[in-house]
Design a protein around this motif. Structure first.
Motif, PDB file in Angstrom:
ATOM      1  N   SER A 170      -7.488   6.810  16.243  1.00  0.00           N
ATOM      2  CA  SER A 170      -6.511   6.067  17.022  1.00  0.00           C
ATOM      3  C   SER A 170      -5.330   6.945  17.393  1.00  0.00           C
ATOM      4  O   SER A 170      -4.979   7.872  16.667  1.00  0.00           O
ATOM      5  CB  SER A 170      -6.021   4.874  16.203  1.00  0.00           C
ATOM      6  N   SER A 191      -2.852   1.393  13.881  1.00  0.00           N
ATOM      7  CA  SER A 191      -3.391   2.697  14.256  1.00  0.00           C
ATOM      8  C   SER A 191      -3.768   3.514  13.022  1.00  0.00           C
ATOM      9  O   SER A 191      -4.592   4.408  13.099  1.00  0.00           O
ATOM     10  CB  SER A 191      -2.357   3.469  15.066  1.00  0.00           C
ATOM     11  N   GLU A 192      -3.159   3.209  11.889  1.00  0.00           N
ATOM     12  CA  GLU A 192      -3.445   3.998  10.691  1.00  0.00           C
ATOM     13  C   GLU A 192      -4.625   3.421   9.920  1.00  0.00           C
ATOM     14  O   GLU A 192      -4.966   3.911   8.853  1.00  0.00           O
ATOM     15  CB  GLU A 192      -2.232   4.041   9.750  1.00  0.00           C
ATOM     16  N   GLY A 193      -5.185   2.331  10.403  1.00  0.00           N
ATOM     17  CA  GLY A 193      -6.226   1.644   9.651  1.00  0.00           C
ATOM     18  C   GLY A 193      -7.608   2.243   9.852  1.00  0.00           C
ATOM     19  O   GLY A 193      -7.806   3.126  10.673  1.00  0.00           O
ATOM     20  N   MET A 194      -8.568   1.712   9.081  1.00  0.00           N
ATOM     21  CA  MET A 194      -9.937   2.210   9.185  1.00  0.00           C
ATOM     22  C   MET A 194     -10.682   1.365  10.217  1.00  0.00           C
ATOM     23  O   MET A 194     -10.636   0.143  10.175  1.00  0.00           O
ATOM     24  CB  MET A 194     -10.616   2.109   7.827  1.00  0.00           C
ATOM     25  N   PRO A 206      -3.906  -1.000   7.262  1.00  0.00           N
ATOM     26  CA  PRO A 206      -3.754  -0.123   6.100  1.00  0.00           C
ATOM     27  C   PRO A 206      -2.932  -0.756   4.972  1.00  0.00           C
ATOM     28  O   PRO A 206      -3.030  -0.314   3.841  1.00  0.00           O
ATOM     29  CB  PRO A 206      -3.021   1.096   6.664  1.00  0.00           C
TER      30      PRO A 206
END
Ligand SMILES: Cc1cc2nc3c(=O)[nH]c(=O)nc-3n(C[C@H](O)[C@H](O)[C@H](O)COP(=O)(O)OP(=O)(O)OC[C@H]3O[C@@H](n4cnc5c(N)ncnc54)[C@H](O)[C@@H]3O)c2cc1C
Ligand code: SF4
Ligand code: FES
Lengths: 103, 809
Positions: A17, A52-55, A64
Motif C-alpha cells: 500500500s 495502509s499499514e495493515g495486512m 494494524p
C-alpha cells in the motif's frame, strides 16, 4: 469531483500500500495480488488505525491496530464488527500504468 | 409520516431500557419518535463487563453496546448526563434536572438500581465507594495507582468480582463478609469453602463473620472498625452489600411501588402509558438483579409497544456464574434443599470439583457446580423446562454425556420460544441464532459467534449453541477441527509436516495444496506460514514481507497514533558516550517527542513519523534492536564480576556474546535473554525465555520464564562449566524451540505444553545439540540488518514515503 493522477501501478508493491493526502484526508492505495488497485480513506472506523499499514488478504485489509477486517471494494467492515470506510473510484491507464483517483 | 408517530420516552439509558428499544426498533421501526434520558454521561454500555474492565480483560470502550452513532442513525434524541426529576402523569410530560421538558404518549422507566450503602459512621469519607458504574471503576483504577490497601465489604458475586479486579490492579485486598460463608446466596457450604480456598490462593484475604461498625480516618478513609473491636487498614473501601431498586422518580409521581415499581405481566404500571422494565421493576413480587430476566422483560415490553401479540412475562428462573478468571462457579435454581427434595453430591478434592443437584418430584430444581461447570447451561435449561429426569440423575451428576443428552435436548431446544435468551452476556436469543444458521449460512459455532456474538464472552452457552446448530443445520454442520485459524482445519504440526513432506516453498503453494478455505488467508495464518517456511527452508525461502505484521514490515513498533518507535541495539545494555551523543543528536534533529529507557536496557525514541524512519536509521548508523518483532529482543545483564563485589562471573561479557550470537534470529515469538553474575540474580534471569545465572565455577541455565500477563518462573535446564557450553546449550534450546513451537507461542507456554522433561530429553545428547546448533548458525548466517537494507534499497525505502504528490487532471 476531481480526478487526480497519483502515480504509477509499479509504485505500489503487490499486496502492499502507498498513501497520499488530499485536503486533509489521507487516502490509501492498495494493489491486490491480481493487480487490481483500490483506494479507501486511510482511517479505520474503529480507532482511526492507518489501514495502509495493515495486512492485505484477498480483497480485505486487516487493520494494524486491532485487526478489524475491511473489504477494499465496498469499504464495509466485516462481521462481527460494523462500520464503513469511504472508497474512491480508481482508473488505471492500461498503456502506461498511471493511476487516476476520483475524489 | 412523522406526524403520525407516537412519542416514546425512556428514562434510564441502561441495559434494560435500551435493549427494549432495540427490540422495538426491529419490530416497528417507524412507530415511535424516541427520546432517551440517562444520568450517566455515557452511551449505553454493558454493565456486567465492568468486572472484566477492572480485571484487565476488556477496555472501557469495548464495553459500549450502542455508540452515539447508533442513536443518531435511529433518529433517537439522546440526553446524557441528565436526570429526569418529575413526571406529570396527567399532562404526560417529564422534566429533567437541566430544564428539558418532553411530552410522551408512552413512558418507560428503566432506572435500574442503587447500590446499597451501609449507613456506617464515616461512610461519607473519601475512598468509600460502591461498584456499579464506570465512575466507580475509574475511581478504583485511579486509587490503585497511589494506594495499596483495599477492603471490599460483601462476599457476594459483586464483591468478589470487585476484589478480583483490585487484586489485578495490584492492591492488597481483604474481603469482609458478615456470614461465615461467602456467596451464601448462590452456593452451599462445601462449594463456598472450595471457592474461598481458591480465591485465597489467588491472593485474596477474607475476614469472615465480621460486622462492620464504623469507617475511621480524617478526610480519607484509614481503616474499618468492626463490632468486635478489631480493625483493618484501608485506603479504599468498596461496599458491595446489595442493591435496591431505584424507585424515587416513580414514587414521587404516584406510581404504585413496593420494593420496586410494581408491574403486571405486560410490564405496565398502574398508570396508563407508563411501563417499567429491568432492575427497577417488581414483577410478581420479585425485583431481579441480573440481566437475563431483563432481556425477557424487554422483549415482552417491546412486543406490546409494537402491537405484536405476546403471552406476557411469567417471571424468570435465574442462574449465576462468577466472572473470576481461573475459578468456575455455577449456581441455578433452588440449591438449598427445600422440604421434600433430595440431593445428589459429588466432591473431588483432588481436582477441586464439586457438584450438587437438587431434585424434587423427579425434576431438577437446582444445581451448584464448582471447578467443572461445563454442564451448567444444559442443567439450567433442564431446570427451566422442568422435565422429568427420573433414572438419569446419576448420569447428570457425573457429567452429561453426549448420548444421554441427545435424547432430551433436541426437543427441549425445539420447544424453546424464539425470544428466549441463549447467550446471557450478549443478549442473543434463540431466534437470532436460528436466523444466523438458516438464512446467513452459519455452519459452525465459530461462525455463529462471529455473526451474533453468542458465546463470545463467558462461553457458558456454547453447548446450547451447539445444540441449535444440530437442530437447524443438521447434516450441514461442519464439526470444525480447530485449525490454526478459521482458514483451515489443520493444526500447526500437520501443516509443518505437510510442508516438509511435499516440499512446499511459498505461502501461496501451502494454501493451495492444503486447501485453505479463505483466499489468501488471514492475519493469523499468513505470518504463521511465513515463519514455518522460513524456519524449514532457511536457504531457499524468500521471506514475504507482505505476510508480516506492520511492525515487522516497517522494522519499528507502530503506536496507537500511527507513529513509530526506534530502538537501536545496545549489546548487553552497555553503551558509550559517543553512542549516546549520536542518539541524542538524532533525537534532537528529528524532534523526537519522547526518549525513554526500556525495561531491556536500551533507549527508545518514541513518536517518530513513518517517513522519518529511514532517515533516522541512516544517521544513527546503528544496528536495529529488533524491538518490534518475533525475534531476539534483548539480553539483559547485571554488572557481574566486572564491578560487583558479589559477582562470580563476567555477566556483561556473556550477555554481549549471546546478543551478538543470536541477534536478528527469527522465532515463533519474541525471545528475551538475561545473564546474572551471581545467584542474587539482579538481571531477573529467571523470568526470561533463556536465563543464565552464574554460580561459583559455572553457569545455571534456565528456560521458559516470562514476565508478561502470566508471570512464569523458569525451569532449570542444566548447569554447565564453560562459556562455550552456555552458547552451545542456548543455541540448541533456541533452535529446538524454533522447530517445535507454534507461531506466536512464547517459550513459557511451549515449555508448559510439551513439558520440561521432553525439552531436557531432546537436548541431552551432545550430538543432537551440535546438530541443532549447526542449523541455527546456518539460519543466522543468512540474516542481515534490516535497517541498513532499507536505507540502501530505494525499492524498499519508497514504502515509507507517500506516493507522489497528486495532480488534478
Ligand atoms: C459490576 C457488575 C457486574 C455484574 N455482573 C453481572 C453478571 O455477570 N450477570 C448478570 O446477569 N448481571 C450482572 N450484573 C447486573 C446487571 O448489570 C444489571 O442487572 C443490569 O445492568 C440492570 O439493567 P437496568 O437497565 O435495569 O439498570 P442499569 O443498567 O443500571 O441502567 C439504569 C440507568 O438509568 C439511569 N437512571 C436512573 N435514574 C434515572 C433518571 N431519573 N433519569 C435518567 N437516568 C436515570 C442510571 O444512571 C443508569 O444508567 C452486574 C452488575 C454490576 C454492577
Ligand atoms: S546478580 Fe550478583 S553479580 Fe550481578 S549485580 Fe547482582 S549481586 Fe552483583
Ligand atoms: S483502529 Fe482499526 S481495528 Fe482498531
Amino acid at each position: 469531483m476531481n480526478k487526480m493522477l497519483v502515480g504509477k501501478v509499479t509504485d505500489i508493491d503487490l499486496l502492499g500500500s502507498r498513501t497520499f493526502r488530499v485536503n486533509d484526508t489521507d487516502i490509501a492505495l492498495f494493489r491486490l495480488s491480481d493487480g487490481e488497485v483500490l483506494a479507501v480513506e486511510n482511517k479505520c472506523p474503529h480507532k482511526g488505525g492507518a489501514l495502509s499499514e495493515g495486512m492485505v488478504c484477498g480483497s480485505k485489509v486487516h487493520c494494524p491496530l486491532h485487526d478489524w477486517r475491511i473489504d477494499l471494494h465496498s469499504g464495509a467492515v466485516q462481521e462481527p464488527d460494523t462500520g464503513c470506510v469511504p472508497t474512491f473510484n480508481v482508473e488505471i491507464d492500461p498503456d502506461n500504468g498511471s493511476i487516476y483517483v476520483t475524489i | 409520516m412523522t406526524a403520525t408517530r407516537k412519542k416514546l420516552v425512556l428514562v434510564g439509558n441502561g441495559m434494560a431500557g435500551v435493549w427494549a428499544i432495540e427490540h422495538l426498533l426491529k419490530l416497528a421501526p417507524e412507530a415511535y419518535e424516541i427520546t432517551i434520558f440517562g444520568s450517566e454521561p455515557h452511551p449505553n454500555y454493558n454493565r456486567i463487563m465492568l468486572s472484566s474492565v477492572l480485571a484487565g480483560g476488556a477496555n472501557m470502550d469495548e464495553i459500549i453496546i450502542n455508540d452515539l452513532e447508533w442513536y443518531r442513525s435511529h433518529n433517537i434524541t439522546l440526553y446524557i448526563g441528565q436526570t429526569v426529576t418529575a413526571i406529570d402523569t396527567d399532562k404526560r410530560v417529564i422534566y429533567s434536572d437541566k430544564g428539558i421538558e418532553t411530552e410522551y404518549d408512552e413512558l418507560i422507566l428503566a432506572t435500574g438500581s442503587h447500590p446499597f450503602m451501609l449507613p456506617l459512621p464515616g461512610a461519607d469519607k473519601k475512598g468509600v465507594i460502591a461498584f456499579r458504574d464506570i465512575k466507580d471503576c475509574e475511581i478504583m483504577q485511579e486509587t490503585a495507582k497511589s494506594y495499596r490497601k483495599a477492603v471490599v465489604i460483601g462476599g457476594g458475586l459483586l464483591g468478589l468480582e470487585a476484589a478480583r479486579g483490585l487484586l489485578h490492579l495490584g492492591m492488597e485486598v481483604s474481603v469482609v463478609h458478615i456470614n461465615e460463608y461467602i456467596m451464601e446466596r448462590q452456593l452451599d457450604q462445601p462449594a463456598s469453602i472450595m471457592l474461598r480456598k481458591e480465591l485465597e490462593d489467588q491472593g485474596m484475604k477474607f475476614l469472615l463473620n465480621k460486622q462492620s461498625e464504623a469507617i475511621l480516618g480524617q478526610k480519607r478513609v484509614k481503616s474499618l472498625l468492626f463490632a468486635d473491636g478489631s480493625t483493618v487498614e484501608a485506603d479504599l473501601i468498596v461496599m458491595a452489600v446489595g442493591i435496591k431498586p431505584n424507585i424515587k422518580l416513580a414514587q414521587k409521581s404516584g406510581i404504585t411501588i413496593n420494593r420496586g415499581i410494581v408491574v403486571n405481566d405486560y410490564m405496565e404500571t398502574n398508570i396508563p402509558g407508563i411501563s417499567a422494565v429491568g432492575e427497577c421493576a417488581e414483577h410478581r413480587g420479585i425485583a431481579y438483579g441480573l440481566v437475563a430476566p431483563l432481556y425477557e422483560q424487554g422483549a415482552v415490553l417491546a412486543k406490546r409497544l409494537a402491537g405484536v401479540v405476546t403471552e406476557g412475562y411469567a417471571g424468570s428462573v435465574t442462574s449465576t456464574k462468577l466472572k473470576v478468571s481461573g475459578v468456575n462457579v455455577f449456581s441455578a435454581g433452588q440449591f438449598t434443599e427445600p422440604e421434600n427434595s433430595r440431593a445428589l453430591r459429588f466432591q473431588d478434592e483432588i481436582d477441586g470439583v464439586y457438584k450438587k443437584l437438587v431434585i424434587q418430584n423427579d425434576k431438577l430444581i437446582g444445581a451448584v457446580l464448582f471447578g467443572d461447570t461445563n454442564d451448567g447451561a444444559q442443567l439450567f435449561s433442564m431446570i427451566k423446562k422442568g422435565e422429568n429426569i427420573k433414572g438419569r440423575e446419576k448420569e447428570l451428576l457425573l457429567g452429561i454425556s453426549a448420548d444421554a443428552f441427545s435424547a432430551g435436548q433436541g426437543n427441549r431446544l425445539e420447544e424453546m420460544a424464539d425470544d428466549e435468551i441463549i447467550c446471557g452476556c450478549n443478549g442473543v436469543s434463540k431466534g437470532r441464532i436460528a436466523e444466523a444458521i438458516q438464512s446467513e449460512g452459519c455452519t459452525s459455532v465459530g461462525q455463529i459467534k462471529a455473526c451474533t456474538k453468542a458465546s463470545a464472552s463467558c462461553g457458558g452457552c456454547k453447548p446450547l449453541v451447539e445444540g441449535l446448530l444440530q437442530l437447524y443445520a443438521g447434516d450441514a454442520v461442519v464439526t470444525v477441527k480447530e485449525g490454526i485459524c478459521g482458514c483451515t482445519p489443520l493444526g500447526r504440526d500437520e501443516i509443518v509436516s505437510e510442508i516438509k513432506r511435499m516440499e512446499l516453498k511459498t505461502v501461496k503453494e501451502v494454501m493451495n495444496v492444503l486447501e485453505w478455505n479463505v483466499e489468501e488467508g488471514c492475519s493469523k495464518c499468513r505470518p504463521s506460514l511465513n515463519y514455518y517456511l522460513g524456519m524449514l527452508w532457511p536457504e531457499e525461502y524468500v521471506d514475504e514481507k507482505e505476510s508480516r505484521f506492520t511492525n515487522e514490515r516497517y522494522h519499528a513498533n507502530i503506536q496507537k497514533d500511527g507513529t513509530y518507535s526506534v530502538v537501536p541495539r545496545i549489546y548487553g545494555g552497555v553503551t558509550s558516550p559517543a553512542a549516546l551523543k549520536k542518539i541524542a543528536e538524532v533525537a534532537e534533529k528529528f524532534d523526537v517527542p519522547m526518549v525513554k529507557f526500556t525495561g531491556g536496557q536500551r533507549i527508545d525514541l518514541l513518536g517518530v513519523k513513518k517517513e522519518d524512519l529511514p532517515k533516522m536509521w541512516e544517521e544513527l548508523d546503528m544496528p536495529s534492536g529488533h524491538a518490534y518483532g518475533k525475534t531476539l529482543r534483548t539480553v539483559k545483564t547485571c554488572v557481574g564480576s566486572t564491578f560487583c563485589r558479589f559477582g562470580t562471573q563476567d555477566a556483561i561479557g556473556m550477555g554481549i556474546r549471546l546478543e551478538k550470537e543470536f541477534e536478528r534470529l527469527t522465532a515463533p515469538a519474541k525471545v528475551k535473554l538475561a545473564v546474572s553474575g551471581c545467584p542474587r540474580n539482579c538481571a531477573e534471569a529467571t523470568i526470561k525465555d533463556f536465563g543464565v545465572v552464574a554460580i561459583d565455577g559455572g553457569w545455571e541455565l534456565h528456560i521458559g520464564g516470562n514476565g508478561g500477563v502470566h508471570v512464569r518462573a523458569t525451569d532449570l535446564l542444566c548447569v554447565v562449566k564453560t562459556d562455550d557450553e552456555v552458547v552451545e546449550w542456548a543455541s540448541a534450546f533456541l533452535q529446538y524451540y524454533r522447530e517445535s513451537a507454534g507461531w506466536n507461542e512464547r517459550t513459557a507456554a511451549w515449555v508448559e505444553r510439551v513439558g520440561v522433561d521432553s525439552v531436557k530429553k531432546a537436548l541431552e545428547n551432545r550430538e543432537d545439540r551440535l546438530a541443532l546448533q549447526e542449523r541455527i548458525q546456518k539460519t543466522l548466517s543468512l540474516t542481515t540488518d534490516p535497517w541498513k537494507q532499507i536505507v540502501n534499497e530505494p525499492e524498499l525505502r519508497k514504502n515509507f514515503e507517500p506516493i507522489t504528490q497528486p495532480e488534478t487532471v
